[in-house]
Write an enzyme that holds these catalytic residues in place. Structure first.
Site, mmCIF file in Angstrom:
data_model
loop_
_atom_site.group_PDB
_atom_site.id
_atom_site.type_symbol
_atom_site.label_atom_id
_atom_site.label_comp_id
_atom_site.label_asym_id
_atom_site.label_seq_id
_atom_site.Cartn_x
_atom_site.Cartn_y
_atom_site.Cartn_z
ATOM 1 N N CYS A 82 0.756 -0.614 0.165
ATOM 2 C CA CYS A 82 0.114 0.258 -0.334
ATOM 3 C C CYS A 82 0.781 1.361 0.031
ATOM 4 O O CYS A 82 0.785 2.203 -0.662
ATOM 5 C CB CYS A 82 -1.049 0.336 1.130
ATOM 6 S SG CYS A 82 -2.348 -1.147 1.286
ATOM 7 N N GLU A 106 -9.761 1.044 5.867
ATOM 8 C CA GLU A 106 -8.998 -0.194 6.543
ATOM 9 C C GLU A 106 -9.617 -1.159 6.221
ATOM 10 O O GLU A 106 -9.941 -1.054 6.423
ATOM 11 C CB GLU A 106 -9.003 0.434 7.644
ATOM 12 C CG GLU A 106 -7.731 0.341 8.253
ATOM 13 C CD GLU A 106 -6.358 0.615 7.937
ATOM 14 O OE1 GLU A 106 -5.707 -0.078 7.713
ATOM 15 O OE2 GLU A 106 -5.641 2.350 7.893
ATOM 16 N N ASP A 140 -13.584 -8.932 0.949
ATOM 17 C CA ASP A 140 -12.962 -7.582 0.673
ATOM 18 C C ASP A 140 -14.923 -6.299 1.025
ATOM 19 O O ASP A 140 -15.762 -7.228 0.296
ATOM 20 C CB ASP A 140 -12.820 -7.014 -0.816
ATOM 21 C CG ASP A 140 -12.793 -5.770 -1.241
ATOM 22 O OD1 ASP A 140 -12.665 -4.977 -0.639
ATOM 23 O OD2 ASP A 140 -11.365 -6.210 -2.276
ATOM 24 N N ARG A 142 -14.857 -3.803 0.663
ATOM 25 C CA ARG A 142 -15.498 -1.918 0.203
ATOM 26 C C ARG A 142 -16.682 -2.011 -1.147
ATOM 27 O O ARG A 142 -17.342 -3.081 -1.548
ATOM 28 C CB ARG A 142 -14.049 -1.847 -0.790
ATOM 29 C CG ARG A 142 -13.074 -1.625 0.570
ATOM 30 C CD ARG A 142 -11.594 -1.585 -0.386
ATOM 31 N NE ARG A 142 -10.965 -2.756 -0.664
ATOM 32 C CZ ARG A 142 -10.294 -3.015 -1.875
ATOM 33 N NH1 ARG A 142 -9.168 -1.828 -1.878
ATOM 34 N NH2 ARG A 142 -9.421 -4.098 -1.945
ATOM 35 N N LYS A 168 -12.907 -3.034 -9.012
ATOM 36 C CA LYS A 168 -12.809 -0.793 -9.055
ATOM 37 C C LYS A 168 -13.500 -0.809 -9.581
ATOM 38 O O LYS A 168 -14.236 0.130 -10.277
ATOM 39 C CB LYS A 168 -11.142 -0.364 -8.260
ATOM 40 C CG LYS A 168 -11.268 -0.581 -7.119
ATOM 41 C CD LYS A 168 -9.967 -0.128 -6.710
ATOM 42 C CE LYS A 168 -8.816 -0.015 -5.432
ATOM 43 N NZ LYS A 168 -8.281 0.264 -5.797
#
Length: 218
Positions: A82, A106, A140, A142, A168
Site C-alpha cells: 500500500c 482500512e 473485501d 469495500r 474497482k
C-alpha cells in the site's frame, strides 16, 4: 444496493472545502495537492480527494482509488504494497493531471482493529483473505459509491483508472463513471509481502505479474 439506486446516489455529494497542502514522502519526493472534502457521501466517512497536476488538461484524467492503510501508508509496513502504491500513484497522477481518492477503508473495509486481528491469523498461516473469512468478515467489504459521488462532484465522469484490481473498474462502471482504460500500477514486492500479493491474484484476480512460487500457492 441496485445499480440504478447506486447511480442515483452517486450524484448527491457536494464539495465542502478545498485547501492546498504539500505532500512529502520519505524518499524526498514532494508535490502540492488540492485536498477536497465533501458533504453528502453515502457512507458518511471522511474520504478526501487529492487533486494533482491539472485534471482539466485531458478528457480522461488519471484517477486512483486508494484505500487507507495506516500500517503501510504511515508506518511503512512491508506486509503489503500500500505505501509504495500510494507513493507511485501520487507522482504518476501529478505528472499527467488527475485525482487520488484517499478512501477511509482500512483493511479492505473491515477496519483497523479487525485488520490487526487478521494479521494475527496470517501469522498462524492464513492468507489475507482467509483471515478475513475466519473472522466472519467479507474477503473485501469495500463499496465505491462514495468514490463515484466524489468524482461526480468534481465533474469527472470519464477517467483512466490506476489500479490492478478489476473490482474497482466494475463498480465505477456500475455507478455511472466511465472507465476508459485501466492502467496497472507497478509491482512492489518484498520478502514480507509476496504471499499477500499472490493471494490478491488468486482470490480477486488482481492483474499483478508475479513469478510462480509453489510454496505460496496454497
Amino acid at each position: 444496493m441496485t445499480t440504478s439506486t447506486a447511480a442515483a446516489t452517486a450524484t448527491t455529494a457536494a464539495v465542502r472545502t478545498q485547501v492546498r497542502i504539500p505532500l512529502r514522502f520519505s524518499d524526498g519526493y514532494q508535490v502540492a495537492a488540492e485536498v477536497v472534502t465533501f458533504d453528502g457521501l453515502a457512507d458518511g466517512a471522511e474520504h478526501v480527494a487529492l487533486i494533482l497536476g491539472d485534471p482539466a488538461a485531458t478528457a480522461t484524467p488519471l484517477v486512483r482509488l486508494h484505500s487507507e492503510c495506516l500500517t503501510g501508508d504511515v508506518f511503512g509496513s512491508a506486509r503489503c504494497d500500500c505505501g509504495p502504491q500510494l507513493r507511485e500513484a501520487t507522482e504518476r497522477i501529478a505528472a499527467t493531471g488527475g485525482v487520488l481518492l484517499y478512501l477511509r477503508q482500512e483493511g479492505r473495509g473491515i477496519g483497523l482493529y479487525n485488520k490487526l486481528d487478521a494479521y494475527a491469523l496470517q501469522d498462524q498461516g492464513l492468507d489475507t483473505y482467509e483471515a478475513n473469512l475466519a473472522l466472519g468478515l467479507p474477503e473485501d467489504a469495500r463499496d465505491y459509491t462514495a468514490a463515484a459521488q466524489m468524482l461526480t462532484a468534481l465533474g469527472i465522469t470519464e477517467l483512466n483508472l490506476l489500479t490492478n484490481n478489476p473490482d474497482k473498474a466494475r463498480q465505477l462502471d456500475d455507478l455511472g463513471i466511465s472507465v476508459t482504460r485501466t492502467v496497472p500500477t507497478g509491482v512492489h514486492t518484498t520478502p514480507s509481502n509476496l504471499r499477500y500479493l499472490h493471494a490478491k491474484v488468486q482470490h480477486t484476480h488482481h492483474t499483478i505479474a508475479l513469478a510462480p512460487v509453489p510454496s505460496l500457492a496454497g
